[in-house]
Design a protein around this motif. Structure first.
Motif, PDB file in Angstrom:
ATOM      1  N   ILE A  75       0.908  -1.130  -0.010  1.00  0.00           N
ATOM      2  CA  ILE A  75      -0.032  -0.124  -0.106  1.00  0.00           C
ATOM      3  C   ILE A  75       1.041   1.173   0.027  1.00  0.00           C
ATOM      4  O   ILE A  75       1.692   1.232   0.699  1.00  0.00           O
ATOM      5  CB  ILE A  75      -1.056  -0.053   1.191  1.00  0.00           C
ATOM      6  N   LYS A  76       0.497   2.261  -0.905  1.00  0.00           N
ATOM      7  CA  LYS A  76       1.370   3.556  -0.910  1.00  0.00           C
ATOM      8  C   LYS A  76       0.694   4.697  -1.036  1.00  0.00           C
ATOM      9  O   LYS A  76      -0.601   4.769  -1.628  1.00  0.00           O
ATOM     10  CB  LYS A  76       2.443   3.367  -2.540  1.00  0.00           C
ATOM     11  N   MET A  77       0.955   5.632  -0.402  1.00  0.00           N
ATOM     12  CA  MET A  77       0.269   7.176  -0.133  1.00  0.00           C
ATOM     13  C   MET A  77       0.900   7.773  -1.323  1.00  0.00           C
ATOM     14  O   MET A  77       1.970   8.180  -1.345  1.00  0.00           O
ATOM     15  CB  MET A  77       0.455   7.563   1.086  1.00  0.00           C
ATOM     16  N   VAL A  78      -0.270   8.389  -2.247  1.00  0.00           N
ATOM     17  CA  VAL A  78       0.283   9.245  -3.534  1.00  0.00           C
ATOM     18  C   VAL A  78      -0.669  10.432  -3.278  1.00  0.00           C
ATOM     19  O   VAL A  78      -1.751  10.474  -3.249  1.00  0.00           O
ATOM     20  CB  VAL A  78      -0.120   8.605  -4.618  1.00  0.00           C
ATOM     21  N   LYS A  79       0.159  11.571  -3.718  1.00  0.00           N
ATOM     22  CA  LYS A  79      -0.548  12.894  -3.560  1.00  0.00           C
ATOM     23  C   LYS A  79      -0.917  13.014  -5.091  1.00  0.00           C
ATOM     24  O   LYS A  79      -0.262  12.964  -5.901  1.00  0.00           O
ATOM     25  CB  LYS A  79       0.370  13.969  -3.229  1.00  0.00           C
ATOM     26  N   SER A  80      -2.369  13.420  -5.133  1.00  0.00           N
ATOM     27  CA  SER A  80      -2.903  13.664  -6.463  1.00  0.00           C
ATOM     28  C   SER A  80      -2.351  15.039  -6.872  1.00  0.00           C
ATOM     29  O   SER A  80      -2.349  16.096  -6.333  1.00  0.00           O
ATOM     30  CB  SER A  80      -4.497  13.718  -6.449  1.00  0.00           C
ATOM     31  N   PRO A  81      -2.057  15.002  -8.301  1.00  0.00           N
ATOM     32  CA  PRO A  81      -1.595  16.490  -8.837  1.00  0.00           C
ATOM     33  C   PRO A  81      -2.549  17.385  -8.965  1.00  0.00           C
ATOM     34  O   PRO A  81      -2.321  18.628  -8.993  1.00  0.00           O
ATOM     35  CB  PRO A  81      -0.901  15.947 -10.050  1.00  0.00           C
ATOM     36  N   LYS A  82      -3.615  17.024  -9.178  1.00  0.00           N
ATOM     37  CA  LYS A  82      -4.886  17.921  -9.465  1.00  0.00           C
ATOM     38  C   LYS A  82      -5.510  18.581  -8.190  1.00  0.00           C
ATOM     39  O   LYS A  82      -5.543  19.711  -8.003  1.00  0.00           O
ATOM     40  CB  LYS A  82      -6.192  17.203 -10.266  1.00  0.00           C
ATOM     41  N   GLY A 124      -4.240  17.763  -4.907  1.00  0.00           N
ATOM     42  CA  GLY A 124      -3.364  17.870  -3.800  1.00  0.00           C
ATOM     43  C   GLY A 124      -3.720  16.909  -2.486  1.00  0.00           C
ATOM     44  O   GLY A 124      -3.046  16.876  -1.572  1.00  0.00           O
ATOM     45  N   ALA A 125      -4.958  16.052  -2.904  1.00  0.00           N
ATOM     46  CA  ALA A 125      -5.153  15.360  -1.765  1.00  0.00           C
ATOM     47  C   ALA A 125      -4.535  13.991  -1.844  1.00  0.00           C
ATOM     48  O   ALA A 125      -4.015  13.717  -2.903  1.00  0.00           O
ATOM     49  CB  ALA A 125      -6.766  14.956  -1.799  1.00  0.00           C
ATOM     50  N   TYR A 126      -4.310  13.377  -0.811  1.00  0.00           N
ATOM     51  CA  TYR A 126      -3.701  12.043  -0.720  1.00  0.00           C
ATOM     52  C   TYR A 126      -4.530  10.879  -0.925  1.00  0.00           C
ATOM     53  O   TYR A 126      -5.848  11.018  -0.289  1.00  0.00           O
ATOM     54  CB  TYR A 126      -2.861  11.788   0.613  1.00  0.00           C
ATOM     55  N   MET A 127      -4.176  10.017  -1.724  1.00  0.00           N
ATOM     56  CA  MET A 127      -4.945   8.735  -1.945  1.00  0.00           C
ATOM     57  C   MET A 127      -3.940   7.477  -1.658  1.00  0.00           C
ATOM     58  O   MET A 127      -2.954   7.615  -1.986  1.00  0.00           O
ATOM     59  CB  MET A 127      -5.753   8.569  -3.258  1.00  0.00           C
ATOM     60  N   PHE A 128      -4.641   6.465  -1.595  1.00  0.00           N
ATOM     61  CA  PHE A 128      -4.091   5.141  -1.483  1.00  0.00           C
ATOM     62  C   PHE A 128      -3.889   4.333  -2.440  1.00  0.00           C
ATOM     63  O   PHE A 128      -5.215   4.072  -3.226  1.00  0.00           O
ATOM     64  CB  PHE A 128      -4.490   4.219   0.092  1.00  0.00           C
ATOM     65  N   VAL A 129      -2.671   3.716  -3.082  1.00  0.00           N
ATOM     66  CA  VAL A 129      -2.719   2.788  -4.225  1.00  0.00           C
ATOM     67  C   VAL A 129      -2.139   1.474  -3.789  1.00  0.00           C
ATOM     68  O   VAL A 129      -1.299   1.347  -2.793  1.00  0.00           O
ATOM     69  CB  VAL A 129      -1.531   3.299  -5.196  1.00  0.00           C
ATOM     70  N   GLU A 130      -3.162   0.395  -3.700  1.00  0.00           N
ATOM     71  CA  GLU A 130      -2.918  -0.894  -3.573  1.00  0.00           C
ATOM     72  C   GLU A 130      -2.465  -1.956  -4.692  1.00  0.00           C
ATOM     73  O   GLU A 130      -3.038  -1.613  -5.682  1.00  0.00           O
ATOM     74  CB  GLU A 130      -4.117  -1.425  -2.778  1.00  0.00           C
ATOM     75  N   SER A 131      -1.610  -2.791  -4.417  1.00  0.00           N
ATOM     76  CA  SER A 131      -1.120  -3.606  -5.288  1.00  0.00           C
ATOM     77  C   SER A 131      -0.981  -4.930  -4.814  1.00  0.00           C
ATOM     78  O   SER A 131      -0.167  -4.954  -3.759  1.00  0.00           O
ATOM     79  CB  SER A 131       0.010  -3.153  -6.425  1.00  0.00           C
ATOM     80  N   ILE A 132      -1.071  -6.023  -5.324  1.00  0.00           N
ATOM     81  CA  ILE A 132      -0.711  -7.466  -4.918  1.00  0.00           C
ATOM     82  C   ILE A 132       0.502  -7.712  -5.867  1.00  0.00           C
ATOM     83  O   ILE A 132       0.217  -7.875  -7.198  1.00  0.00           O
ATOM     84  CB  ILE A 132      -1.912  -8.452  -4.656  1.00  0.00           C
ATOM     85  N   MET A 133       1.328  -8.426  -5.398  1.00  0.00           N
ATOM     86  CA  MET A 133       2.623  -8.500  -6.156  1.00  0.00           C
ATOM     87  C   MET A 133       3.680  -9.772  -5.399  1.00  0.00           C
ATOM     88  O   MET A 133       3.264  -9.880  -4.037  1.00  0.00           O
ATOM     89  CB  MET A 133       3.473  -7.559  -6.634  1.00  0.00           C
ATOM     90  N   SER A 134       4.483 -10.242  -6.025  1.00  0.00           N
ATOM     91  CA  SER A 134       5.523 -11.174  -5.501  1.00  0.00           C
ATOM     92  C   SER A 134       6.309 -10.318  -4.492  1.00  0.00           C
ATOM     93  O   SER A 134       6.484  -9.125  -4.791  1.00  0.00           O
ATOM     94  CB  SER A 134       6.309 -11.991  -6.444  1.00  0.00           C
ATOM     95  N   PRO A 135       6.993 -10.710  -3.526  1.00  0.00           N
ATOM     96  CA  PRO A 135       7.742 -10.050  -2.508  1.00  0.00           C
ATOM     97  C   PRO A 135       8.914  -9.335  -2.951  1.00  0.00           C
ATOM     98  O   PRO A 135       9.416  -8.436  -2.486  1.00  0.00           O
ATOM     99  CB  PRO A 135       8.314 -10.910  -1.394  1.00  0.00           C
TER     100      PRO A 135
END
Length: 50
Positions: free
Chosen positions: A20-27, A29-40
């Motif tokens: 889970i990564k927190m990313v700031k929206s360029p439009k 300025g709010a923060y949103m969370f990006v989730e991904s499932i992957m190999s370690p």
């Protein structure tokens, strides 16, 4: 501003990790969370990307 998930996911013979990564929206300025499932071994690359 990123964190590794608490739990590792195991399905059959594959071992997966949820990152889970927190990313700031360029439009707005709010923060949103990006989730991904992957190999370690891909987690550090995912967290290093902007």
């Amino acid at each position: 501003m990123a964190k590794k998930s608490v739990a590792s996911l195991q399905t059959g013979s594959k071992r997966l990790t949820k990152a889970i990564k927190m990313v700031k929206s360029p439009k707005t300025g709010a923060y949103m969370f990006v989730e991904s499932i992957m190999s370690p071994d891909q987690v550090n690359d995912f967290l290093a990307k902007k």
